[in-house]
Design a protein around this motif. Structure first.
Motif, PDB file in Angstrom:
ATOM      1  N   PHE A 167       5.915  -1.761   7.824  1.00  0.00           N
ATOM      2  CA  PHE A 167       5.356  -2.736   6.890  1.00  0.00           C
ATOM      3  C   PHE A 167       6.380  -3.815   6.567  1.00  0.00           C
ATOM      4  N   ALA A 168       5.942  -5.067   6.632  1.00  0.00           N
ATOM      5  CA  ALA A 168       6.827  -6.201   6.340  1.00  0.00           C
ATOM      6  C   ALA A 168       6.944  -6.460   4.849  1.00  0.00           C
ATOM      7  N   LEU A 182      -7.529 -13.237  11.129  1.00  0.00           N
ATOM      8  CA  LEU A 182      -6.727 -12.856   9.967  1.00  0.00           C
ATOM      9  C   LEU A 182      -5.504 -12.084  10.451  1.00  0.00           C
ATOM     10  N   THR A 183      -4.354 -12.372   9.880  1.00  0.00           N
ATOM     11  CA  THR A 183      -3.123 -11.737  10.362  1.00  0.00           C
ATOM     12  C   THR A 183      -2.508 -10.772   9.355  1.00  0.00           C
ATOM     13  N   HIS A 184      -2.838 -10.904   8.081  1.00  0.00           N
ATOM     14  CA  HIS A 184      -2.251 -10.055   7.050  1.00  0.00           C
ATOM     15  C   HIS A 184      -3.172  -8.873   6.764  1.00  0.00           C
ATOM     16  N   ILE A 185      -2.657  -7.663   6.964  1.00  0.00           N
ATOM     17  CA  ILE A 185      -3.431  -6.442   6.788  1.00  0.00           C
ATOM     18  C   ILE A 185      -2.813  -5.625   5.658  1.00  0.00           C
ATOM     19  N   LYS A 207      -3.835   3.229  11.967  1.00  0.00           N
ATOM     20  CA  LYS A 207      -4.164   1.835  12.246  1.00  0.00           C
ATOM     21  C   LYS A 207      -2.938   1.081  12.760  1.00  0.00           C
ATOM     22  N   TRP A 208      -1.798   1.348  12.136  1.00  0.00           N
ATOM     23  CA  TRP A 208      -0.575   0.667  12.568  1.00  0.00           C
ATOM     24  C   TRP A 208      -0.240   1.043  14.004  1.00  0.00           C
ATOM     25  N   ASN A 209      -0.373   2.315  14.350  1.00  0.00           N
ATOM     26  CA  ASN A 209      -0.075   2.750  15.715  1.00  0.00           C
ATOM     27  C   ASN A 209      -0.942   2.037  16.747  1.00  0.00           C
ATOM     28  N   HIS A 262      -0.299  -2.451  15.574  1.00  0.00           N
ATOM     29  CA  HIS A 262       0.875  -3.017  14.920  1.00  0.00           C
ATOM     30  C   HIS A 262       1.418  -4.262  15.598  1.00  0.00           C
ATOM     31  N   ASP A 263       1.127  -4.430  16.871  1.00  0.00           N
ATOM     32  CA  ASP A 263       1.664  -5.592  17.577  1.00  0.00           C
ATOM     33  C   ASP A 263       0.885  -6.865  17.272  1.00  0.00           C
TER      34      ASP A 263
END
Length: 226
Positions: free
Chosen positions: A92-93, A50-53, A64-66, A69-70
């Motif tokens: 965030f995109a 899954l790619t969308h968080i 979590k992003w830290n 995020h990559d």
């Protein structure tokens, strides 16, 4: 059930719902809502393909992003206070909860020149006082006013349906959001292509898929709770 077993079951159900209404399965994206789980469980979610968080609190999301995020595409799905915009810019995109001009102004101000934030305008279709979002009647005017913010791209609309024991009861809400999305598309606004629909959660996502959802937000049904 393991996460893989839950994911397999969800995938089968989405495939069936798409077949039922003649949709392509690839038009539906799962946003794994990880607000109640750890960094490790979020990592497992990505490990399962899954790619969308999706996160709804700036504070809880940053850790979590830290760490991750990559690897993922990050969605801010909760109500966002203007003073916390700076915490999500550049991370965030997607923003799923654009519901006022002051928020759009702050997002636009914080973006780097040429940077774009993909936004869903949140619409309170059900009219519940507990739900955020603009009214359907305000939608056209609100979206037109967003043209003044060059960093804001309205990629679609978002709503939260009331919780019903019978998911079928949510159908009118999702149908109405799809109709509103179609109305915005007819306007052919450069800043608001409005092709997407963010709707449907763990209890009602199959009805949302049948009504045209392109992003469904799954938390407990997919990642569980800790």
């Amino acid at each position: 059930m393991s996460m893989q077993e839950r994911l397999n079951s969800i995938e089968q159900e989405i495939e069936h719902a798409c077949e039922k209404v003649g949709r392509n399965r690839n038009s539906v994206h799962i946003v794994a809502v990880t607000k109640y789980v750890s960094v490790e469980t979020t990592k497992q979610t990505l490990d399962h393909g899954l790619t969308h968080i999706g996160e709804n609190r700036a504070e809880g999301a940053i850790e979590k992003w830290n760490a991750l995020h990559d690897r993922g595409i990050w969605h801010f799905i909760g109500s966002l206070q203007t003073r916390k915009v700076k915490q999500i810019i550049g991370k965030f995109a997607y923003l799923h909860s654009l519901d006022r001009l002051s928020l759009a102004e702050e997002v636009d101000k914080r973006l780097e020149p040429g940077e774009i934030m993909k936004c869903f305008v949140q619409v309170n279709v059900s009219g519940e006082e507990s739900k955020a979002g603009i009214t359907p009647e305000e939608l056209h005017s609100f979206i037109r006013q967003l043209s003044q913010y060059k960093g804001i791209q309205v990629v679609g609309l978002m709503t939260m349906a009331p919780f019903y024991e019978a998911p079928e009861s949510t159908r009118p809400v999702f149908k109405k959001l799809r109709e509103l999305r179609d109305e915005v598309q007819v306007l052919q606004l450069e800043h608001a292509p409005c092709t997407e629909l963010s709707m449907g959660m763990s209890n009602d996502y199959l009805v949302a898929v049948e009504e045209g959802a392109t992003f469904i937000r799954l938390g407990s049904a997919l990642v569980g709770r800790e």
